[in-house]
Design an enzyme around this catalytic site. Structure first.
Site, PDB file in Angstrom:
ATOM      1  N   HIS A   1       0.861  -1.186   0.000  1.00 49.05           N
ATOM      2  CA  HIS A   1       0.000   0.000   0.000  1.00 49.05           C
ATOM      3  C   HIS A   1       0.898   1.237   0.000  1.00 49.05           C
ATOM      4  O   HIS A   1       1.747   1.397   0.878  1.00 49.05           O
ATOM      5  CB  HIS A   1      -0.932   0.000   1.217  1.00 49.05           C
ATOM      6  CG  HIS A   1      -1.980  -1.057   1.164  1.00 49.05           C
ATOM      7  ND1 HIS A   1      -2.361  -1.797   2.257  1.00 49.05           N
ATOM      8  CD2 HIS A   1      -2.732  -1.510   0.125  1.00 49.05           C
ATOM      9  CE1 HIS A   1      -3.307  -2.660   1.894  1.00 49.05           C
ATOM     10  NE2 HIS A   1      -3.550  -2.499   0.607  1.00 49.05           N
TER      11      HIS A   1
ATOM     12  N   GLU B   1       1.934   3.772   3.058  1.00 51.17           N
ATOM     13  CA  GLU B   1       2.470   3.206   4.297  1.00 51.17           C
ATOM     14  C   GLU B   1       3.992   3.209   4.247  1.00 51.17           C
ATOM     15  O   GLU B   1       4.641   2.172   4.132  1.00 51.17           O
ATOM     16  CB  GLU B   1       1.881   1.807   4.499  1.00 51.17           C
ATOM     17  CG  GLU B   1       0.357   1.838   4.630  1.00 51.17           C
ATOM     18  CD  GLU B   1      -0.302   0.472   4.520  1.00 51.17           C
ATOM     19  OE1 GLU B   1       0.413  -0.542   4.535  1.00 51.17           O
ATOM     20  OE2 GLU B   1      -1.551   0.424   4.409  1.00 51.17           O
TER      21      GLU B   1
ATOM     22  N   ARG C   1      -3.230   4.901  -1.971  1.00 48.34           N
ATOM     23  CA  ARG C   1      -3.129   3.544  -1.427  1.00 48.34           C
ATOM     24  C   ARG C   1      -2.895   2.477  -2.507  1.00 48.34           C
ATOM     25  O   ARG C   1      -2.102   1.556  -2.326  1.00 48.34           O
ATOM     26  CB  ARG C   1      -4.419   3.219  -0.664  1.00 48.34           C
ATOM     27  CG  ARG C   1      -4.617   1.749  -0.264  1.00 48.34           C
ATOM     28  CD  ARG C   1      -5.992   1.582   0.373  1.00 48.34           C
ATOM     29  NE  ARG C   1      -6.373   0.194   0.545  1.00 48.34           N
ATOM     30  CZ  ARG C   1      -6.190  -0.519   1.663  1.00 48.34           C
ATOM     31  NH1 ARG C   1      -5.573   0.036   2.685  1.00 48.34           N
ATOM     32  NH2 ARG C   1      -6.599  -1.759   1.751  1.00 48.34           N
TER      33      ARG C   1
ATOM     34  N   HIS D   1       3.020  -3.679   6.748  1.00 46.39           N
ATOM     35  CA  HIS D   1       2.009  -2.657   6.507  1.00 46.39           C
ATOM     36  C   HIS D   1       2.021  -1.644   7.658  1.00 46.39           C
ATOM     37  O   HIS D   1       2.798  -1.755   8.595  1.00 46.39           O
ATOM     38  CB  HIS D   1       0.617  -3.295   6.440  1.00 46.39           C
ATOM     39  CG  HIS D   1       0.458  -4.333   5.376  1.00 46.39           C
ATOM     40  ND1 HIS D   1      -0.275  -4.125   4.234  1.00 46.39           N
ATOM     41  CD2 HIS D   1       0.935  -5.607   5.269  1.00 46.39           C
ATOM     42  CE1 HIS D   1      -0.241  -5.204   3.475  1.00 46.39           C
ATOM     43  NE2 HIS D   1       0.486  -6.127   4.091  1.00 46.39           N
TER      44      HIS D   1
ATOM     45  N   TYR E   1     -10.006  -7.569  10.814  1.00 47.15           N
ATOM     46  CA  TYR E   1     -11.320  -7.736  10.196  1.00 47.15           C
ATOM     47  C   TYR E   1     -11.205  -8.738   9.064  1.00 47.15           C
ATOM     48  O   TYR E   1     -10.111  -9.102   8.641  1.00 47.15           O
ATOM     49  CB  TYR E   1     -11.896  -6.413   9.674  1.00 47.15           C
ATOM     50  CG  TYR E   1     -10.929  -5.530   8.926  1.00 47.15           C
ATOM     51  CD1 TYR E   1     -10.370  -5.915   7.711  1.00 47.15           C
ATOM     52  CD2 TYR E   1     -10.574  -4.278   9.426  1.00 47.15           C
ATOM     53  CE1 TYR E   1      -9.495  -5.105   7.023  1.00 47.15           C
ATOM     54  CE2 TYR E   1      -9.689  -3.449   8.751  1.00 47.15           C
ATOM     55  CZ  TYR E   1      -9.159  -3.874   7.544  1.00 47.15           C
ATOM     56  OH  TYR E   1      -8.284  -3.063   6.861  1.00 47.15           O
TER      57      TYR E   1
ATOM     58  N   GLU F   1       1.413  -5.048  11.046  1.00 45.04           N
ATOM     59  CA  GLU F   1       0.888  -3.680  10.979  1.00 45.04           C
ATOM     60  C   GLU F   1       1.733  -2.878  11.954  1.00 45.04           C
ATOM     61  O   GLU F   1       1.590  -3.004  13.177  1.00 45.04           O
ATOM     62  CB  GLU F   1      -0.595  -3.632  11.373  1.00 45.04           C
ATOM     63  CG  GLU F   1      -1.534  -4.321  10.395  1.00 45.04           C
ATOM     64  CD  GLU F   1      -1.805  -3.506   9.146  1.00 45.04           C
ATOM     65  OE1 GLU F   1      -1.414  -2.326   9.112  1.00 45.04           O
ATOM     66  OE2 GLU F   1      -2.426  -4.049   8.207  1.00 45.04           O
TER      67      GLU F   1
END
Length: 438
Positions: free
Chosen positions: A197, A200, A255, A325, A377, A399
């Site tokens: 992405h 990031e 993104r 990420h 999620y 992350e």
């Protein structure tokens, strides 16, 4: 969902937030990114009830917001992180809604354009060092990163081999570094990618940090020496090269990739929804203008296709897949697309627990860990799930910092601590896969 460390207080638990960028366009002279973020504000909030979440999703849909976290309005629910960028013509309506709904909020950044200008000014003022004195504590453009890769390939040929696995949509080379001590013996391998992405930036910074640490400590650190002697590391500092370049030159918060479909005005595909694993199901969008657009078909993006082809070709000896990420401070493993335990859950769970434990021991930074579907999620078409389903037994997605105060604008002063603690976690995972656990 699992936590490492002491339970958070109620105040800390409220940190799931909604970052709202309220755009007030200002006419005038030339600025960074064409002054597109002038007057933007960052607001933190969280819907307290299901009713508030439903109403928030409805108004955000009407105002056609640009989401930061989560990646789709479908994920917005009671107590969830919701980061939204809204154009200035909808800011009054949104603020009125927040007041009427009595949803508490706090302005964290008064003017996002000013913040970007200050960060850019610091970057411009710093002394650009020669490649032999490469500064790993600042963010680097795509050109700088690729020049750095060429330099290492020329100066560390005994441990590094640089090669291309294809071309991007806009024709840029997709470079990978093969890192490790050359040996005739069969060696397992680890794949590491960053920058899937574009916005990031801390991801590519870590990939460079990993290579730097490997080269600097190979002779002095027994753990690193063991890793380099027994494994190869395939490292792709920027997977989404077109998007990353665009985030430096045109839109800091871009993104997706930069592919163009003739029938639609919107460009790009979410490179982490484009893999052939439950493609375009829950957590992905079929609309080309959405940030989670899955693409017209699996592996439609040449960047994704190139990596998938390489991993398929080498899957017999690639034992781990790591993707980096931002942001959320999480260590995730499969599955993303469904609530079900993976067959080698115990091994992967143990590796994740130990990794976040050693990460926490460095600076006391807390990472959640667990299956992506329940910890973050549900999302379909992710690279992590694809790698696992294609025979790579250890697949993880980091992350990195933070949990939302800076979001995608993690200051350069936090690159070193973020990469230092992450490096310890990655080394721990690597040692874990060297053991007999399948």
């Amino acid at each position: 969902m699992k936590f490492l460390g002491k339970p958070r207080s109620q105040a800390a638990a409220f940190l799931p937030l909604c970052l709202l960028f309220l755009k007030i366009l200002q006419p005038g002279h030339s600025h960074l990114y064409s002054n597109r973020y002038a007057g933007d504000k960052v607001i933190r909030l969280v819907p307290n009830t299901k009713e508030e979440a439903y109403t928030l999703k409805k108004i955000c849909h009407q105002l056609k917001v640009d989401l930061w976290q989560p990646s789709s309005l479908s994920y917005v629910s009671e107590g969830t992180v919701t980061d939204v960028h809204i154009p200035h013509n909808g800011s009054r309506a949104l603020l009125a809604f927040l007041e009427e709904a009595t949803i508490p909020y706090k302005i964290l950044i008064e003017d996002l354009q000013n913040t970007l200008e200050k960060e850019n000014s610091l970057q411009a003022q710093r002394n650009r060092r020669s490649l032999s004195e490469y500064n790993y504590e600042v963010y680097h453009s795509l050109e700088e990163i690729q020049n750095w890769m060429h330099h290492l390939n020329n100066t560390h040929s005994g441990l590094i081999h640089m090669f291309s696995i294809g071309k991007s949509y806009e024709g840029r080379s997709l470079f990978v570094l093969k890192l490790g001590r050359r040996s005739r013996a069969y060696k397992r391998a680890v794949w590491i990618d960053c920058g899937i992405h574009a916005r990031e930036w801390i991801g590519p910074a870590f990939c460079q940090w990993f290579v730097k640490e490997a080269l600097l400590t190979y002779r002095s650190d027994p753990t690193m020496r063991k890793m380099m002697n027994h494994l190869y590391f395939y490292i792709m500092p920027v997977l989404n090269v077109d998007g990353y370049h665009f985030s430096w030159t045109n839109d800091r918060f871009w993104r997706k990739t930069r592919s163009k479909r003739s029938k639609f005005p919107c460009r790009g595909v979410d490179a982490n929804r484009n893999w052939k694993v439950k493609w375009c199901d829950e957590g992905a969008s079929m609309h080309p203008c959405d940030d989670t657009y899955c693409g017209p078909f699996p592996e439609s993006e040449p960047e994704v296709k190139a990596v998938a082809n390489f991993l398929r070709k080498h899957k017999k000896h690639i034992r781990a897949y790591l993707s980096f990420h931002a942001y959320a401070q999480m260590l995730l493993y499969p599955y993303s697309y469904k609530y079900e335990a993976i067959p080698n859950f115990n091994c992967v769970e143990s590796a994740a627990y130990k990794a976040v434990s050693v990460l926490y021991s460095v600076y006391g930074v807390l990472y959640k860990y667990g299956p992506a579907s329940s910890t973050l999620y549900v999302s379909s078409g992710s690279s992590m799930d694809w790698a696992y389903k294609n025979g790579i037994p250890y697949t993880f997605a980091f992350e990195l910092r933070d949990t939302g105060h800076f979001g995608f604008l993690l200051p350069e002063m936090l690159i070193k601590p973020t990469c230092t603690e992450t490096m310890v976690a990655v080394k721990n995972i690597t040692l874990h896969l060297l053991k007999k656990c399948p």
